[in-house]
Design a protein around this motif. Structure first.
Motif, mmCIF file in Angstrom:
data_model
loop_
_atom_site.group_PDB
_atom_site.id
_atom_site.type_symbol
_atom_site.label_atom_id
_atom_site.label_comp_id
_atom_site.label_asym_id
_atom_site.label_seq_id
_atom_site.Cartn_x
_atom_site.Cartn_y
_atom_site.Cartn_z
ATOM 1 N N THR A 33 50.919 52.288 42.679
ATOM 2 C CA THR A 33 50.024 51.257 42.162
ATOM 3 C C THR A 33 50.357 50.920 40.719
ATOM 4 O O THR A 33 50.786 51.776 39.945
ATOM 5 C CB THR A 33 48.556 51.705 42.235
ATOM 6 N N PRO A 41 45.253 46.686 42.097
ATOM 7 C CA PRO A 41 43.797 46.695 42.300
ATOM 8 C C PRO A 41 43.190 45.292 42.240
ATOM 9 O O PRO A 41 42.262 44.969 42.995
ATOM 10 C CB PRO A 41 43.286 47.573 41.148
ATOM 11 N N GLY A 42 43.697 44.444 41.325
ATOM 12 C CA GLY A 42 43.189 43.080 41.258
ATOM 13 C C GLY A 42 43.518 42.288 42.505
ATOM 14 O O GLY A 42 42.695 41.500 43.002
ATOM 15 N N ALA A 63 43.944 43.565 45.486
ATOM 16 C CA ALA A 63 43.077 44.073 46.544
ATOM 17 C C ALA A 63 41.686 43.462 46.457
ATOM 18 O O ALA A 63 41.086 43.080 47.474
ATOM 19 C CB ALA A 63 43.000 45.599 46.457
ATOM 20 N N ALA A 64 41.151 43.357 45.222
ATOM 21 C CA ALA A 64 39.829 42.761 45.050
ATOM 22 C C ALA A 64 39.837 41.291 45.475
ATOM 23 O O ALA A 64 38.903 40.818 46.136
ATOM 24 C CB ALA A 64 39.388 42.889 43.593
ATOM 25 N N ALA A 65 40.900 40.563 45.122
ATOM 26 C CA ALA A 65 40.986 39.152 45.498
ATOM 27 C C ALA A 65 41.032 38.967 47.004
ATOM 28 O O ALA A 65 40.601 37.941 47.525
ATOM 29 C CB ALA A 65 42.220 38.519 44.852
ATOM 30 N N CYS A 66 41.539 39.978 47.702
ATOM 31 C CA CYS A 66 41.622 39.912 49.164
ATOM 32 C C CYS A 66 40.381 40.470 49.846
ATOM 33 O O CYS A 66 40.361 40.599 51.084
ATOM 34 C CB CYS A 66 42.866 40.646 49.640
ATOM 35 N N GLY A 67 39.370 40.850 49.048
ATOM 36 C CA GLY A 67 38.118 41.295 49.631
ATOM 37 C C GLY A 67 37.978 42.776 49.833
ATOM 38 O O GLY A 67 37.026 43.225 50.487
ATOM 39 N N HIS A 68 38.877 43.598 49.280
ATOM 40 C CA HIS A 68 38.791 45.055 49.429
ATOM 41 C C HIS A 68 38.014 45.645 48.258
ATOM 42 O O HIS A 68 38.345 45.410 47.099
ATOM 43 C CB HIS A 68 40.191 45.668 49.486
ATOM 44 N N ASP A 69 36.990 46.415 48.586
ATOM 45 C CA ASP A 69 36.203 47.066 47.534
ATOM 46 C C ASP A 69 36.808 48.401 47.116
ATOM 47 O O ASP A 69 36.658 48.827 45.969
ATOM 48 C CB ASP A 69 34.768 47.293 48.012
ATOM 49 N N THR A 70 37.445 49.074 48.035
ATOM 50 C CA THR A 70 38.048 50.373 47.745
ATOM 51 C C THR A 70 39.430 50.447 48.388
ATOM 52 O O THR A 70 39.725 49.736 49.351
ATOM 53 C CB THR A 70 37.190 51.540 48.271
#
Length: 305
Positions: free
Chosen positions: A34, A39-40, A42-49
């Motif tokens: 990583t 992480p950004g 992943a967040a943009a794709c809707g993943h919280d964790t």
């Protein structure tokens, strides 16, 4: 207010990526290192964790009554060149170091006490020195006795760096013993610590380059010779002017090379091995990058019975 005449700067749903599209190759099939952007993304794709493996936590214990830690050493003392190395070395190989912590040779229970007190948050405990069979070398005695350790490697057929070891305590923590000579300790770290940290984080070991080696190389009968070299991308040239206790070569070199083991004296291949040793293909790794010497190391590591 002026009327908006164009909406060309507005992106519709799915513009950057279709639903169910793979946005990072390897995720789900292999470990992906990583960085700041993942992480950004992943967040943009809707993943919280995200499931992640942190860097293994490495605790460094530096042993020796003869070591001094500031200024010039007095007669009978040696300036500690091992203590400053573990944080940078372990970080390069994929770990995170706490310490170093200095442990005296006497009383002889000092190292065992330090190992028992080591925080259980540590995944790996690296001990520098104390791996031989001298009166003040306490590590092997602890592992074979009160430590009740499971031995993985009890010696390595290489030069320098022969007295290195790897064991696991009953609580799951790993103990890595490095030689007390600084350059030998660097060799041992690339041989055992690198693959251990890679395994703990699920990273495959990268393939090692094979290049021609030039320069004055002394073979070690029955052992693999580890050689510091400068590397121009084609040929490795041995860096001279250093021994197992001095880091001049390690500071100047680009890479660490593992030459094939020389035959033992008297064997039918002795003359051939000596003749070819300076020019045959070798395994090569950059000492300052993320290509640790372990694939080659596996060929000469002897596991404990």
């Amino acid at each position: 207010m002026s009327r908006i005449s164009s909406i060309s700067s507005v992106s519709g749903s799915g513009f950057d990526g279709r639903a169910e599209a793979v946005v990072v190759r390897g995720c789900g099939q292999a470990e992906v290192r990583t960085g700041a952007a993942l992480p950004g993304l992943a967040a943009a794709c809707g993943h919280d964790t995200l499931p992640v493996r942190p860097r293994p936590r490495v605790r460094a214990l530096v042993t020796g009554d003869e070591l001094t830690h500031t200024g010039h050493p007095a007669p009978g003392q040696v300036r500690d060149a091992l203590g400053p190395m573990p944080p940078s070395l372990a970080h390069t190989l994929g770990g995170e170091v706490t310490g170093p912590h200095h442990v005296p040779d006497r009383p002889t229970s000092s190292l065992a006490d330090a190992l028992r007190r080591a925080p259980y948050g540590s995944d790996v405990i690296v001990v520098t020195g104390s791996t031989s069979a001298g009166v003040t070398d306490q590590l092997c005695a602890f592992l074979a006795g009160d430590g009740d350790a499971r031995w993985i490697v009890d010696t390595v057929a290489c030069r320098p760096g022969h007295p290195q070891l790897l064991a696991q305590l009953p609580d799951g923590r790993w103990i890595l013993g490095l030689p007390g000579n600084p350059y030998a300790a660097v060799v041992a770290a690339h041989t055992l610590l690198a693959p251990l940290l890679a395994g703990l984080t699920g990273r495959p070991m990268p393939a090692l380059s094979r290049v021609a080696l030039t320069g004055d190389i002394r073979t070690a009968p029955g052992r693999t010779r580890l050689v510091l070299v400068t590397w121009d991308g084609v040929t490795g040239r041995a860096v001279g002017g250093h021994g197992s206790a001095f880091l001049r070569g390690a500071a100047l070199a680009d890479a660490l090379a593992a030459g094939l083991a020389a035959p033992r004296p008297g064997s039918p291949d002795t003359a051939h091995g000596m003749r070819c040793a300076r020019h045959r293909a070798i395994a090569l790794t950059r000492t300052g990058g993320h290509n640790p010497l372990a694939g080659a190391g596996a060929r000469y590591v002897r596991s404990a019975p």
